[in-house]
Design a protein around this motif. Structure first.
Motif, mmCIF file in Angstrom:
data_model
loop_
_atom_site.group_PDB
_atom_site.id
_atom_site.type_symbol
_atom_site.label_atom_id
_atom_site.label_comp_id
_atom_site.label_asym_id
_atom_site.label_seq_id
_atom_site.Cartn_x
_atom_site.Cartn_y
_atom_site.Cartn_z
ATOM 1 N N PHE A 218 7.600 -4.718 -2.908
ATOM 2 C CA PHE A 218 8.006 -4.766 -4.560
ATOM 3 C C PHE A 218 6.852 -5.826 -5.240
ATOM 4 N N PHE A 219 6.774 -7.125 -4.601
ATOM 5 C CA PHE A 219 5.942 -8.112 -5.511
ATOM 6 C C PHE A 219 4.491 -7.910 -5.014
ATOM 7 N N GLY A 220 4.219 -7.257 -3.922
ATOM 8 C CA GLY A 220 2.666 -6.946 -3.673
ATOM 9 C C GLY A 220 2.059 -6.049 -4.561
ATOM 10 N N TYR A 221 2.909 -4.762 -4.739
ATOM 11 C CA TYR A 221 2.394 -3.560 -5.485
ATOM 12 C C TYR A 221 2.435 -4.337 -6.970
ATOM 13 N N LEU A 222 3.619 -5.064 -7.511
ATOM 14 C CA LEU A 222 3.604 -5.725 -8.868
ATOM 15 C C LEU A 222 2.272 -6.565 -9.048
ATOM 16 N N LYS A 223 1.874 -7.068 -8.151
ATOM 17 C CA LYS A 223 0.778 -8.054 -8.260
ATOM 18 C C LYS A 223 -0.595 -7.312 -8.524
ATOM 19 N N TYR A 224 -0.676 -6.555 -7.589
ATOM 20 C CA TYR A 224 -2.087 -5.800 -7.434
ATOM 21 C C TYR A 224 -2.320 -4.484 -7.853
ATOM 22 N N GLY A 225 -1.088 -3.691 -7.972
ATOM 23 C CA GLY A 225 -0.997 -2.377 -8.457
ATOM 24 C C GLY A 225 -1.875 -1.439 -7.426
ATOM 25 N N ASP A 226 -2.570 -0.508 -8.057
ATOM 26 C CA ASP A 226 -3.414 0.418 -7.282
ATOM 27 C C ASP A 226 -4.638 -0.389 -6.750
ATOM 28 N N ALA A 227 -4.826 -1.523 -7.029
ATOM 29 C CA ALA A 227 -6.069 -2.048 -6.215
ATOM 30 C C ALA A 227 -5.516 -2.594 -4.972
ATOM 31 N N VAL A 228 -4.205 -2.378 -4.365
ATOM 32 C CA VAL A 228 -3.751 -2.895 -3.270
ATOM 33 C C VAL A 228 -4.336 -2.160 -2.188
ATOM 34 N N LEU A 229 -4.869 -3.049 -1.164
ATOM 35 C CA LEU A 229 -5.612 -2.541 -0.018
ATOM 36 C C LEU A 229 -4.464 -2.332 1.190
ATOM 37 N N GLY A 230 -5.138 -1.730 2.509
ATOM 38 C CA GLY A 230 -4.229 -1.548 3.436
ATOM 39 C C GLY A 230 -3.396 -2.605 3.938
ATOM 40 N N SER A 231 -3.693 -3.716 3.897
ATOM 41 C CA SER A 231 -3.239 -5.283 4.102
ATOM 42 C C SER A 231 -3.192 -5.958 3.037
ATOM 43 N N ILE A 232 -2.206 -6.377 2.614
ATOM 44 C CA ILE A 232 -1.995 -7.317 1.288
ATOM 45 C C ILE A 232 -2.868 -8.565 1.468
ATOM 46 N N THR A 233 -3.106 -8.858 2.865
ATOM 47 C CA THR A 233 -3.978 -10.042 2.881
ATOM 48 C C THR A 233 -5.369 -9.922 2.499
ATOM 49 N N LEU A 234 -5.954 -8.667 2.386
ATOM 50 C CA LEU A 234 -7.119 -8.371 2.187
ATOM 51 C C LEU A 234 -7.363 -8.483 0.657
ATOM 52 N N ASN A 235 -6.356 -8.518 -0.306
ATOM 53 C CA ASN A 235 -6.440 -8.615 -1.791
ATOM 54 C C ASN A 235 -6.454 -10.252 -2.126
ATOM 55 N N LEU A 236 -5.878 -10.867 -1.333
ATOM 56 C CA LEU A 236 -5.983 -12.485 -1.641
ATOM 57 C C LEU A 236 -7.184 -12.904 -1.976
ATOM 58 N N PRO A 237 -7.435 -13.855 -2.973
ATOM 59 C CA PRO A 237 -8.811 -14.262 -3.367
ATOM 60 C C PRO A 237 -9.686 -14.843 -2.085
ATOM 61 N N ASP B 81 0.830 -1.129 0.004
ATOM 62 C CA ASP B 81 -0.171 0.084 0.161
ATOM 63 C C ASP B 81 0.969 1.263 -0.082
ATOM 64 N N ALA B 82 2.235 1.137 0.803
ATOM 65 C CA ALA B 82 2.911 2.267 0.552
ATOM 66 C C ALA B 82 3.494 2.807 -0.920
ATOM 67 N N MET B 83 3.610 1.502 -1.583
ATOM 68 C CA MET B 83 4.167 1.651 -2.909
ATOM 69 C C MET B 83 3.060 2.434 -3.783
ATOM 70 N N LYS B 84 1.873 2.048 -3.343
ATOM 71 C CA LYS B 84 0.789 2.592 -4.259
ATOM 72 C C LYS B 84 0.824 4.047 -4.241
ATOM 73 N N ASN B 85 1.171 4.631 -2.896
ATOM 74 C CA ASN B 85 1.436 5.866 -2.787
ATOM 75 C C ASN B 85 2.736 6.641 -3.275
ATOM 76 N N SER B 86 3.400 5.753 -3.780
ATOM 77 C CA SER B 86 4.986 6.420 -4.299
ATOM 78 C C SER B 86 5.373 6.022 -5.580
ATOM 79 N N GLY B 87 4.618 5.020 -6.132
ATOM 80 C CA GLY B 87 5.163 4.405 -7.313
ATOM 81 C C GLY B 87 6.219 3.326 -7.104
ATOM 82 N N LEU B 88 6.479 2.460 -7.799
ATOM 83 C CA LEU B 88 7.598 1.171 -7.976
ATOM 84 C C LEU B 88 8.599 1.913 -7.658
ATOM 85 N N LEU B 89 9.330 2.625 -8.679
ATOM 86 C CA LEU B 89 10.554 2.818 -8.600
ATOM 87 C C LEU B 89 11.178 3.841 -7.353
ATOM 88 N N VAL B 90 10.066 4.956 -7.001
ATOM 89 C CA VAL B 90 10.356 5.678 -5.985
ATOM 90 C C VAL B 90 10.292 5.145 -4.775
#
Length: 487
Positions: free
Chosen positions: A324-343, A98-107
């Motif tokens: 890295f892998f969490g944001y790469l996987k879900y992009g801007d759809a990622v939530l406050g905890s990566i567990t909430l994005n799992l199916p 979720d932090a990566m969503k607010n910064s972008g992958l590289l930054v």
């Protein structure tokens, strides 16, 4: 997960007696000994002082002499490394995508290394100050608040009046930090349990119902006064976290999209939220001093290849991988905890949610220990009978738990709560106060080096931390207000 040790040994009072300038250092982990400050005399140990270690749940003792400073049941470097990893890998790691969503992958990845390097350097500064001050005042172990107080007491004369406020400031932010973690845990556990239950029940229940339901057992568990009883809960939490992280990576590494689909930079307006979430994850500065204090050879904790650098390098690798892998996987759809994005339809994903929710649930009482240790003694001192003291203590414990429920209910957005707690309290304890303490200690003991480079370096860290503190707090509060208005 054991940041609760940060305030484990609180020096509750300081009194001067007699013309010799005797200084009473109460509630130290080791018996107070002769201070190096001119005119100070040996002080006796308080009758109510405990030798119990809240960090490891062990009983330790030592001679009052600094030379005979190895505690019983001292930890090895390997054991300390494990405790350091436990103290830094908590719910914050699941918020890194979720932090990566607010910064972008590289930054985001570059910024994570920068913030991590500064935070680790601040840990070293705190440890170095503790070592220098401990040798001067004759205390083998010092907690965060004691280091802050002694830095000013042993510093330049004009600054000595700031010693008591410095201790209070550290304790205030320790309370804010730990209670903030507890607020995050209320939202985290409620959201993960709700997702699991909603996938099997046709009628969905409000999130607030889950919050109230989990608060009831927490109130009862937080009535436990002995941290030793909570040790099994900590061990169970560690096992559940390992299980949850391993399964989470199985999902994150499956069917990854190309990096080109993710933005390298988000926007300047979102960077303060990124800072708050990232610094929240570095929750382990409070365990650094207690861990070094427990070691058989504290020298192995420091150094370029010591326990601190080794452990924090591993922590940084884990943070970077999940981010890295969490944001790469879900992009801007990622939530406050990566567990909430799992199916939600996959039983293995439900195991992850329940494992992480269980781990955080069991950790709540450990985080709750610090504010109780700080707030309860002065509060119950207002009452006279033993019965009233007991009722007051349990009343305050219950009120603090209900306070975390209230805050979580007002702001049920996990990402915003994490960002606010990180910006307000974690930045103060991890980035702002250590260099200030370091400037006071080093400035009074040999100067700041050629061209005052140590002073400029410490000032840079303070400005860096204050910038994140102000902008992160402002952005988080604005986002929270907008979220509440949009309900």
């Amino acid at each position: 997960m054991m940041s609760e040790a940060a305030g484990g040994y609180q020096r509750l009072g300081q009194a001067e007696a007699g013309g010799g300038g005797e200084l009473l250092l109460a509630d130290s982990y080791y018996p107070p000994v002769k201070l190096s400050r001119q005119g100070a005399a040996p002080a006796a140990k308080r009758d109510d002082e405990s030798d119990e270690s809240p960090l490891l749940g062990q009983s330790t003792s030592s001679s009052s002499a600094v030379d005979d400073d190895t505690p019983q049941n001292a930890t090895t470097s390997c054991e300390t490394l494990i405790h350091l990893l436990k103290g830094n890998v908590g719910s914050g790691i699941l918020a890194m995508p979720d932090a990566m969503k607010n910064s972008g992958l590289l930054v985001g990845i570059i910024g994570l290394q920068l913030i991590g390097a500064v935070a680790i350097h601040c840990m070293h500064m705190l440890v170095d100050c503790s070592k220098m001050l401990g040798e001067e005042v004759g205390l083998r172990t010092m907690d965060y608040a004691t280091v802050a107080e002694e830095a000013f007491l042993c510093g330049p004369t004009p600054l000595r009046r700031l010693a008591a406020p410095a201790r209070k400031l550290v304790n205030v932010f320790l309370c804010i930090t730990q209670l903030g973690f507890c607020c995050v845990y209320v939202v985290f556990v409620s959201q993960n349990v709700k997702q699991v239950v909603d996938s099997y029940m046709p009628e969905h229940v409000s999130l607030y119902v889950y919050m109230v339901a989990i608060i009831v057992p927490w109130v009862l568990l937080c009535w436990i006064r002995d941290l030793k009883i909570l040790t099994p809960f900590s061990m169970m939490a560690n096992v559940l976290i390992i299980v949850g992280l391993v399964i989470t990576f199985i999902y994150l590494l499956h069917d990854l999209p190309p990096i080109s689909e993710r933005k390298a930079f988000s926007s300047l307006a979102q960077l303060p939220l990124y800072f708050g979430t990232t610094i929240y994850a570095f929750e382990g500065i409070g365990v650094v001093l207690p861990l070094e204090n427990e070691m058989a050879d504290p020298a192995e904790f420091r150094g370029w290849n010591g326990v601190l650098n080794t452990g924090m390098t591993l922590v940084m690798c884990m943070y970077t991988a999940v981010a890295f892998f969490g944001y790469l996987k879900y992009g801007d759809a990622v939530l406050g905890s990566i567990t909430l994005n799992l199916p939600t339809s996959d039983w293995l994903a439900q195991v992850v949610r329940l494992s992480m929710a269980g781990a955080v649930f069991l950790t709540y009482m450990l985080m709750f220990y610090v504010p109780c240790k700080i707030l309860i003694p002065p509060f119950i001192a207002k009452f006279h009978s033993e019965r009233h003291k007991i009722l007051a203590e349990f009343g305050l414990r219950t009120a603090l738990v209900l306070f975390t429920l209230l805050v979580a209910a007002l702001v049920p957005d996990l990402s915003l709560v994490i960002s606010l707690v990180g910006a307000v309290s974690s930045s103060m304890l991890a980035l702002i106060l250590p260099p200030i303490i370091h400037m006071v200690v080093v400035g009074a003991r040999g100067g700041y080096g050629p061209f005052y480079w140590i002073l400029w370096k410490d000032l840079f860290v303070v400005v860096f931390g204050l910038t994140g503190f102000v902008t992160g707090t402002w952005a988080s509060i604005n986002q929270i207000i907008e979220a509440m208005e949009g309900r």
